[in-house]
Design an enzyme around this catalytic site. Structure first.
Site, short mmCIF file in Angstrom:
data_model
loop_
_atom_site.label_atom_id
_atom_site.label_comp_id
_atom_site.label_asym_id
_atom_site.label_seq_id
_atom_site.Cartn_x
_atom_site.Cartn_y
_atom_site.Cartn_z
CG HIS A 155 -8.18 28.48 -14.45
ND1 HIS A 155 -8.38 29.63 -15.17
CD2 HIS A 155 -7.18 28.75 -13.58
CE1 HIS A 155 -7.52 30.56 -14.78
NE2 HIS A 155 -6.79 30.05 -13.80
CD GLU A 190 -0.68 9.15 -1.14
OE1 GLU A 190 -0.59 9.10 -2.39
OE2 GLU A 190 -0.76 8.12 -0.44
NE ARG A 215 3.32 -11.15 -6.55
CZ ARG A 215 4.33 -10.42 -6.98
NH1 ARG A 215 5.02 -9.71 -6.13
NH2 ARG A 215 4.66 -10.39 -8.25
CD1 TRP A 235 -5.56 -7.37 -9.12
CD2 TRP A 235 -4.33 -7.17 -10.98
NE1 TRP A 235 -5.74 -6.10 -9.60
CE2 TRP A 235 -5.00 -5.95 -10.74
CE3 TRP A 235 -3.52 -7.28 -12.10
CZ2 TRP A 235 -4.87 -4.86 -11.59
CZ3 TRP A 235 -3.39 -6.18 -12.93
CH2 TRP A 235 -4.05 -4.99 -12.67
CE LYS A 273 -3.42 5.92 -0.05
NZ LYS A 273 -2.05 5.87 -0.42
CE LYS A 296 1.64 -2.25 0.29
NZ LYS A 296 1.09 -0.92 0.07
CG ASN A 333 3.43 -12.75 -11.29
OD1 ASN A 333 2.58 -11.99 -11.70
ND2 ASN A 333 4.53 -12.34 -10.67
N GLY A 334 2.44 -12.94 -14.58
CA GLY A 334 2.98 -12.19 -15.73
C GLY A 334 1.94 -12.16 -16.85
CD GLU A 339 -4.77 3.71 -3.33
OE1 GLU A 339 -3.92 3.03 -3.91
OE2 GLU A 339 -4.52 4.35 -2.28
CB CYS A 366 -0.88 -13.73 -10.00
SG CYS A 366 -1.89 -13.29 -11.42
#
Ligand code: G6P
Length: 611
Positions: free
Chosen positions: A505, A482, A27, A74, A486, A606, A99-100, A489, A2
């Site tokens: 396969h 990547e 965050r 978050w 993207k 982020k 935060n944590g 996300e 957060c």
């Protein structure tokens, strides 16, 4: 994880805290809240959703105060809801932002409930505020009460605490989660990062793990984990408050995609003398370190991990440097074997990713002597904990989906390969070639950005799809990964990447007209193999979108199921950077078509400062 911001001043801190929260939304952004003390009472506002919701709430029913704490969340413990939003309050007296993660919250909650504390949220944080209230009964002041409280906490925290019976005092502390103190004139602030406070100051103190600080309008007093009074250095930041503007672009992500030529130039700037890359670009003792190392181990998460995957191919191909790479969250718990003369390279946009930081610490515990970070945040924890540093200078990246940070990481990694490779098998000619290609990169990036309109058209093919496959080979397999990351996300379309040779396969079973297959097909030694893979998909009715060198005959891959996008013809050394850009644009346009929140996609953040 957060974002927290708080302050004590001789003016109303509410607008400062709201602006700080907006800058910390990267965050987390599922709910936000703010509390101030005014007239000896706590006033609190909380709202589900983004900071602008909280801002509107406060505009409609204003609160103000000269001391306050604020939070953007978050969710980890307890779903996103107003009830679970911070600040949390105990006995209408103490308020906390956190935060944590507190790992022993269950145990603490049970003890506090026995003592009559009533919990109103499902968060781990609420135990902290009640514990501070409990400790205040015996302690003389808030500083001591917080000092005692944190001794009982297991886990990670950065905290801001206020007490309406000491309305001039803000107490802050950190362990495992980042926290800076911002120094104004007769006013002091705390925040999860410096960007939150740039509108009010450029002077900062970075608290160390275990520090507890008391802030009043007269100054800051800091105590270390052992309770000793300490003085921490004041650092002048070079960052400016307006460096996080969206400019003429609709989204930060698009702006950041377009900034890549500039960001790459910045990353190269001043690090070469007469076209020779200087060892000391990595730190004053870099040459000594590079002379000693026998192999490289790369540790990173997310997009940064993908840049490391490309680098492994490069290290081996260009310089025959033994190179291993691992996702940081796996490495830290695997009990790996690492030789002491390994150079541990962490890659991180934010420099605060908890898993990457812990992996570096684990590597050090295992006896590794040398570490280097490739990072975009100058004052971050990874920068402070690494022996050598190469900054990517991409400027602040606000969009949650990483773009310019990734391409500048690739540039930084090529630079690392040059300096390490010289001590291995990188010939002077190869080095010269890589350097000339690096300098050609910004121009080639500008060229590839011209494909934007064509890619926007192409994006329509994806808007109603639920799945997509991305294929690549060699250095372009991580680029396909990547690209898939993207797309998922920001557009929420399920996307997977495969090395094209692996199709037969299993993944071929998925191919039908509903499955777009994006193929990254530069002109290299694997192209012929890749063409066969393209045929395998096309023959089964798969819809292919192939990014291919403009110099190649279209008939090579032409087929009614195949749509070719012609890419500028570039040397192998830089083609992973160039082929990344259309994939970024593709995801961006698909997300815009789908109407998702491009810069702040659901459920993500982020900077991931928790495990
Ligand atoms: C989060 C971000 C990703 C990023 C990853 C690693 O998941 O959303 O964009 O790649 O963290 O972050 P770092 O700051 O260490 O590069």
């Amino acid at each position: 994880m957060c974002g927290i911001v708080a302050g004590v001043a001789q003016r109303n801190v509410v607008p400062i805290l709201i602006e700080g929260l907006k800058r910390l939304e990267y965050r987390g952004y599922d709910s936000a809240g703010l509390a101030v003390i005014n007239g000896g009472e706590i006033f609190r506002k909380r709202e589900l959703g983004k900071v602008k919701g909280l801002e509107a709430l406060i505009a409609a029913d204003p609160i103000e105060g000269r001391i306050g704490i604020a939070h953007t969340r978050w969710a980890t413990h307890g779903k996103p809801s107003t009830r679970n939003a911070h600040p949390h309050v105990s006995k209408d007296r103490v308020a906390v932002v956190h935060n944590g993660i507190i790992e022993n919250h269950d145990h603490l909650r049970a003890a506090l409930q026995e003592n009559g504390y009533v919990f109103t949220s499902e968060t781990d944080t609420e135990v902290i505020v009640h514990k501070v209230a409990e400790e205040l009964k015996a302690a003389g002041n808030l500083l001591d009460a917080v000092g005692k409280t944190v001794k009982s906490l297991r886990g990670a925290y950065a905290l801001g605490v206020i007490d309406c019976e000491q309305p001039d005092v803000l107490v802050a502390c950190r362990k495992g989660s980042p926290l800076v103190i911002g120094i104004g004139i007769g006013e002091y602030f705390i925040a999860s990062d410096i960007a939150a406070l740039l509108p009010v100051t450029q002077r900062f103190i970075f608290l160390e793990d275990g520090d507890v600080a008391e802030l009043t309008i007269n100054g800051v007093t800091i105590f270390d984990e052992a309770g000793r009074r300490v003085v921490r250095p004041v650092i002048e930041s070079q960052l400016k408050a307006d460096s996080v503007d969206k400019g003429k672009y609709r989204h930060y992500m698009l702006k950041e995609i377009y900034e890549q030529a500039w960001a790459v130039s910045e990353t190269l700037e001043g690090r070469f003398i007469d076209n020779r890359l200087q060892d000391n670009a990595f730190g004053h003792n870099a040459a000594d370190v590079f002379d000693q190392i026998k192999s490289v181990l790369i540790l990173a998460c997310g997009t940064s991990y993908h840049s490391g995957l490309v680098a492994r191919y490069w290290f081996e191909k260009y310089a025959r440097v033994p190179c291993a790479i691992e996702i940081a969250s796996e490495f830290r718990y695997r009990n790996p074997v690492v030789a002491p003369d390994t150079l541990v390279v962490t890659i991180s946009q934010s420099g605060e990713t908890a898993d990457t930081l812990a992996a570096l610490q684990e590597a050090k515990k295992l006896g590794v002597k040398h570490s280097l970070v490739i990072c975009n945040a100058p004052e971050s924890s990874l920068v402070r904990e690494s022996e050598l540093v190469l900054m990517t200078r991409a400027g602040p990246e606000i969009g949650v989906a990483s773009t310019k940070a990734f391409t500048t990481q690739l540039v930084a990694l090529l630079m690392l390969i040059i300096v390490v490779g010289r001590r291995f098998d990188l010939s002077a000619e190869k080095e010269e070639h890589i350097v000339s290609q690096l300098f050609a990169l910004p121009g080639n990036i500008e060229k590839v950005l011209k494909l934007d309109n064509a890619i926007e058209l192409l994006s329509q093919r994806f808007a109603d799809k639920h799945n997509a496959l991305f294929l690549g080979r060699g250095t372009h397999y991580p680029i396909a990964m990547e690209g898939a990351l993207k797309l998922k996300e920001i557009s929420y379309i399920h996307a997977e990447a495969y090395p094209a040779g692996e199709l037969k396969h299993g993944p071929l079973a998925l191919i039908d007209a509903e499955m777009p297959v994006v193929t990254v097909a530069p002109n290299n030694n694997l192209l012929e193999k890749l063409k066969s893979n393209i045929q395998e998909v096309s023959a089964r009715g798969g819809q292919l979108i192939v990014f291919m060198d403009e110099d190649l005959a279209e008939s090579d891959a032409a087929d009614e199921n195949v749509q070719i996008v012609k890419m500028p013809s570039v040397a192998n050394a830089i083609s992973p950077v160039i082929y990344t850009i259309p994939l970024q644009l593709l995801s961006y346009h698909v997300a815009v078509l789908k109407g998702t929140d491009v810069d702040q996609p659901r459920n993500l953040a982020k900077s991931v400062t928790v495990e």
